[in-house]
Design an enzyme around this catalytic site. Structure first.
Site, PDB file in Angstrom:
ATOM      1  N   ASP A  45       0.835  -1.208   0.000  1.00 48.41           N
ATOM      2  CA  ASP A  45       0.000   0.000   0.000  1.00 48.41           C
ATOM      3  C   ASP A  45       0.868   1.256   0.000  1.00 48.41           C
ATOM      4  OD1 ASP A  45       0.758  -0.751   2.681  1.00 48.41           O
ATOM      5  OD2 ASP A  45      -0.681   0.699   3.461  1.00 48.41           O
ATOM      6  N   GLU A  62       0.105  -1.296   5.620  1.00 49.64           N
ATOM      7  CA  GLU A  62       1.212  -0.903   6.494  1.00 49.64           C
ATOM      8  C   GLU A  62       1.070   0.560   6.887  1.00 49.64           C
ATOM      9  OE1 GLU A  62       5.254   0.537   7.681  1.00 49.64           O
ATOM     10  OE2 GLU A  62       3.934   1.292   6.132  1.00 49.64           O
TER      11      GLU A  62
HETATM   12 ZN   LIG Z   1       6.950   2.174   4.008  1.00 49.50          ZN
END
Ligand SMILES: [Zn+2]
Length: 386
Positions: A74, A134
């Protein structure tokens, strides 16, 4: 599938927008198909609603002694940012490749994938571990890490390829993020005996955090490798109230606790919550029972610290030819791997200085450095185990 150059592969991954709030499945499908083209099976570990997925895969023999190359798929949003070129159509200018995720951190994932054709005759495996979400608190990786723990023969090291300009990173802070809703009771502000001012109670909580941080800065659990060397407690968002002469009914705030290794952010949060339950709420309830303080912990990412004499660090020194190492202030997935018992080091191409910014880029020099590094990882996995 025609072979993709490293630059092509960065272009392909960056060209599939995967801002954390959106699905990453198009990218995951692309990677799974690509690996399938070389005869490797991708394992997906999906989010609860199925709208996102982690991917892990083994290249080479199903043996212990592998090296996990880990990255997140992401990227952060581009909202409100002024870009000189399309963030999702990477462009090379002045020795730099511009695009969202080029440095943080599709670049690393793409370089690793582009070298799959070179991952021949491996005596020990190379594993890919690509996570989702993340950037919104490392919420995707833990289920993938557990799956790797359960299904993959013990690897000897995990390399998290966050952009460190190829520096060996042996520590990062943890972060616990929470939201709070203080529920007060409205009255004329002259009648404090009837009203419960939510903002005033929120302010006490925020002040508790400020005083806690001041105490830590004065000498509690310092880790001098970090700047600042102490655990921080910070409120970044607060809103509430309607007028100066009404005791506020609602106050919302958001805060984070960034803990140095060896310190639990959760312990501080628990202490704050006890203060709310045991001190503040009884005061509020004495005036109006239907009031209170709600907390919602949205992410709790452990800190990371690896001993300088762990084999993984020695291996990274050999692979990169570097003797120096350092720590980074931002939180990442290293601590989550470590909690499952893996030996972890952070090292990857690109600079964090360019991450999350408009005109994010990775320099072609860092692309080459990343490729050189990954080729030495491959070379090492082709050698007989010592
Ligand atoms: Zn990163």
């Amino acid at each position: 599938m025609a072979e993709l150059t490293p630059h092509d592969m960065i272009g392909r991954l960056v060209g599939i927008p995967t801002v954390s709030r959106d699905s990453n499945l198009d990218l995951i499908d692309f990677v799974a198909n690509y690996l399938d083209g070389y005869g490797f099976e991708a394992h997906l570990v999906r989010s609860d609603d199925g709208g996102k997925a982690n991917l892990y895969a083994t290249i080479g023999p199903e043996e212990p002694g592998g090296i996990v190359l880990s990255g997140h798929t992401d990227v952060v949003p581009i909202d409100g940012q002024d870009w000189s070129s399309d963030p999702f159509a990477p462009e090379v200018r002045d020795g730099r490749m511009f695009g969202r995720g080029t440095c943080d951190m599709k670049g690393f994932c793409a370089l690793a994938l582009s070298l799959v054709p070179e991952m021949q005759r491996l005596r020990r495996p190379i594993h890919f571990a690509f996570s989702y979400d993340e950037e919104v608190g490392c919420v995707g990786a833990p289920r993938m890490i557990r799956a790797i723990r359960a299904n993959v023969p013990e690897p000897r090291a995990v390399i998290v390829g966050e952009p460190t300009s190829m520096q060996i990173v042996t520590g990062h802070k943890g972060i616990l993020h929470f939201r709070s809703h203080v529920r007060g009771y409205e009255a004329h502000s002259s009648q404090q005996q009837r009203g419960v001012p939510a903002i005033m109670y929120a302010a006490r909580l925020v002040n508790w955090m400020a005083e806690k941080q001041a105490a830590l800065a004065a000498g509690g659990d310092l880790d001098e490798r970090f700047e600042p060397a102490f655990t921080t407690l910070h409120c970044g968002v607060i809103h509430g109230g309607t007028a100066h002469n009404i005791t506020s009914k609602d106050c919302h705030f958001e805060a984070d606790i960034r803990s140095v290794p060896g310190v639990s952010a959760r312990d501080f949060f628990d202490e704050l919550e006890r203060y709310a339950r045991e001190v503040l709420e009884p005061m509020m309830h004495a005036i109006q029972p239907n009031t209170g303080i709600d907390f919602d912990v949205t992410s709790d990412v452990p800190s990371f610290a690896v001993d300088e004499d762990e084999p993984a660090v020695a291996m990274l020194r050999q692979l990169t030819g570097r003797n120096d190492s350092g720590v980074v202030p931002f939180a990442a997935e290293c601590g989550q791997f470590q909690e499952e018992g893996f030996s972890v080091v952070m090292c990857g191409p690109g600079s964090i200085d360019q991450a999350h910014q408009p005109d994010e880029f990775i320099s072609l020099e860092q692309v080459d450095a990343g490729l050189t590094f990954l080729r030495s990882v491959i070379g090492q996995q082709q050698e007989l185990p010592r």
